[in-house]
Scaffold this motif. Sequence first.
Motif, mmCIF file in Angstrom:
data_model
loop_
_atom_site.group_PDB
_atom_site.id
_atom_site.type_symbol
_atom_site.label_atom_id
_atom_site.label_comp_id
_atom_site.label_asym_id
_atom_site.label_seq_id
_atom_site.Cartn_x
_atom_site.Cartn_y
_atom_site.Cartn_z
ATOM 1 N N VAL A 194 28.715 17.197 -32.476
ATOM 2 C CA VAL A 194 28.759 18.332 -31.542
ATOM 3 C C VAL A 194 28.524 17.846 -30.117
ATOM 4 C CG1 VAL A 194 27.643 20.495 -30.875
ATOM 5 C CG2 VAL A 194 28.040 19.999 -33.286
ATOM 6 N N MET A 195 27.582 16.928 -29.946
ATOM 7 C CA MET A 195 27.283 16.385 -28.619
ATOM 8 C C MET A 195 28.502 15.658 -28.050
ATOM 9 S SD MET A 195 24.329 13.664 -27.511
ATOM 10 C CE MET A 195 25.186 12.315 -28.343
ATOM 11 N N ARG A 196 29.189 14.894 -28.884
ATOM 12 C CA ARG A 196 30.397 14.189 -28.431
ATOM 13 C C ARG A 196 31.499 15.174 -28.066
ATOM 14 N NH1 ARG A 196 31.431 8.763 -29.594
ATOM 15 N NH2 ARG A 196 33.294 9.166 -28.341
ATOM 16 N N LEU A 197 31.637 16.238 -28.849
ATOM 17 C CA LEU A 197 32.646 17.255 -28.549
ATOM 18 C C LEU A 197 32.343 17.932 -27.208
ATOM 19 C CD1 LEU A 197 33.239 19.050 -31.990
ATOM 20 C CD2 LEU A 197 34.808 17.508 -30.798
ATOM 21 N N GLN A 198 31.072 18.215 -26.968
ATOM 22 C CA GLN A 198 30.684 18.820 -25.688
ATOM 23 C C GLN A 198 31.095 17.924 -24.517
ATOM 24 O OE1 GLN A 198 26.474 19.333 -26.256
ATOM 25 N NE2 GLN A 198 26.680 21.362 -27.189
ATOM 26 N N SER A 199 30.886 16.614 -24.677
ATOM 27 C CA SER A 199 31.253 15.656 -23.633
ATOM 28 C C SER A 199 32.769 15.627 -23.422
ATOM 29 C CB SER A 199 30.747 14.260 -24.014
ATOM 30 O OG SER A 199 31.164 13.303 -23.069
ATOM 31 N N LEU A 200 33.513 15.609 -24.522
ATOM 32 C CA LEU A 200 34.975 15.610 -24.421
ATOM 33 C C LEU A 200 35.489 16.857 -23.709
ATOM 34 C CD1 LEU A 200 35.935 14.349 -28.014
ATOM 35 C CD2 LEU A 200 36.258 13.095 -25.874
ATOM 36 N N LEU A 201 34.925 18.004 -24.048
ATOM 37 C CA LEU A 201 35.361 19.271 -23.461
ATOM 38 C C LEU A 201 35.027 19.337 -21.963
ATOM 39 C CD1 LEU A 201 34.262 21.635 -26.367
ATOM 40 C CD2 LEU A 201 36.621 21.149 -25.689
ATOM 41 N N MET A 202 33.903 18.756 -21.569
ATOM 42 C CA MET A 202 33.536 18.741 -20.147
ATOM 43 C C MET A 202 34.481 17.852 -19.350
ATOM 44 S SD MET A 202 29.361 18.687 -20.331
ATOM 45 C CE MET A 202 29.128 18.630 -18.565
ATOM 46 N N ASN A 203 34.904 16.737 -19.957
ATOM 47 C CA ASN A 203 35.779 15.803 -19.240
ATOM 48 C C ASN A 203 37.165 16.385 -18.978
ATOM 49 O OD1 ASN A 203 33.880 13.789 -18.969
ATOM 50 N ND2 ASN A 203 34.462 12.726 -20.852
ATOM 51 N N VAL A 204 37.593 17.324 -19.800
ATOM 52 C CA VAL A 204 38.898 17.970 -19.595
ATOM 53 C C VAL A 204 38.946 18.632 -18.214
ATOM 54 C CG1 VAL A 204 40.400 19.855 -20.386
ATOM 55 C CG2 VAL A 204 39.341 18.331 -22.059
#
Length: 575
Positions: free
Chosen positions: A484-494
């Motif tokens: 979940v933490m990695r997904l949050q990071s990916l979504l922020m980078n978009v």
Amino acid sequence: MTVALFFLFLILFLTYRLADIQLISTTSFSKYQVNLIQESVDQRTHRFTINDGRGYFLDRDGELLSTDVRAQVIVFPNLYSSRWPIESVASILNLPTSNFTKKISELKKPSVLTLPKEISIEQMNEINKLEIPGLYAQLVTKRNLTPFANHILGAVGQDPDLIKRKYEDKLKKGTVTLHTKTGKNGMQYTFDPFLISEGETEYIYHVDRQGQPLFGLDVKFRSQSNPLYPLHVKTTLDKNMQEAVEETLDAHGVAEGGAVLIDIETNELLAMSSRPLFSSKTIYKHVDHMTSQQIPGSVFKIVTAAAAIEENKIQNNKLYNCNLNIYGKKDERQLGMLNIENSFTQSCNKTFGDLANELQKTDLEYMEKYAEKLGLLTHNGWQGKVYHLESFSHFYKEEVGQIYSSKKKSSDYKSPLATSQTAIGQLDVKVTPLAVANMMATIARGGVSYEVKSAKSVNFANGTELIKFEDHEKEGEKLSPYTVMRLQSLLMNVVKDEKGTAHALQALPFQVAGKSGTAQKGGDHRFNNKWFAGYFPAEKPRYALVIIDLKHDTVNRTIPVFRDIATEIMRETDS
């Protein structure tokens, strides 16, 4: 002889028909079960309905939704006489006497008097103190013809067959009639058992054949006998936020599509709108796009990314050739060699097609497994047992998502190309915008998933709670905290990355995390599905918002719509 027999049978038939109407089938005439006695009474009765007795909706702050309650003057023109104190009434209403008299003379049946401006409660009380037969001031409830929050609240109408099928006991007791209005769609339908009228509040009087009042009979006031009714549903909707969503969709010309807004902390629906709006003529033909299946496109890459992270398939130093598409041909965007993180940011299809085929080697069912973990394949609206209703639902005809079509064989999905197409949300993948919004709320919240509520409670007329809808945590496997933490990071980078597909949202005074998506629709090559699903503020998430344009051509409406709605929501929150 033949002619005589014909006339004899004709007379016998007419005699039987008359007896049937007058004596035999007076309460259930013809195949439509018409109550002739009641119809006869209705023909001789003039009435004015003050309140239809049906329950109503409030927003989360207690404001009426889709219903107006106004102080109005009701006139029974047949009872108008020279004894009326016209000067006194005109003075109370701040009208010239001649003007008031003219307005009454124009009425043909009991009606609300058309006035230049709305009267006050004080004026209403002053008029009633005059005790004029045929002139009354009351708080009149009026349903809006085009309901506010069109699809989520829904509409009402007459359905005698439904009354007989669903409310047989009430029909026998006389608390409802075949003409009682019932919910046709939306929450009006799902909450209908609590909202259906237990009796109208109205003024009635009887007339003779010429339409003149029967001598000696006054206008009668009839209301519900139970002071605890009608019930009302306190929804989770925020009226101001719903208006912001509706106005923004219209301002940007979203002809088909809509938006879903969820409060991340409570997992309550704050606003939801689908386009086009339905009318009285299209209620049965229309679907709510927010609770029906749509092709997600690259938004589904969140599922593929979650699977790759969870299954430890991500190598940050591994590069994928994003100059190619999933067919191995030259891609029009020519993104170069990218790692997984940059591939997610720039939405490279080739990377996620390759990842999916790698995952497929070790787990043939990984796609469904992770879509299930993210809540895309189940109902996301609140469901549960309420009294005798075994599976009560907050959302009308909510569909569940799918990865594969039941009309195809499993072997149809085993080719590398089919796997790649599925991984990027194409082929037969379909999910609802409501499910995607709930997925974003789940990720923003750290992985805990709840059913989305559209109502807080059902209350009696005096405000006492009849039913309180408790939070329902969704069952099933969940993603690990690390994933979940990695997904949050990916979504922020978009949004944060200058090359991200939603970098235009960087200009906002708060940070957004999310994922864009474009999906080819197959049959109609003129339009694509265009998505943006996200949450904000990203560093301290409060709202999950999904925008979908089902008639995307060359104009990207989803990012500007998301920007404007999010801006208005944060302004509302901070004010």
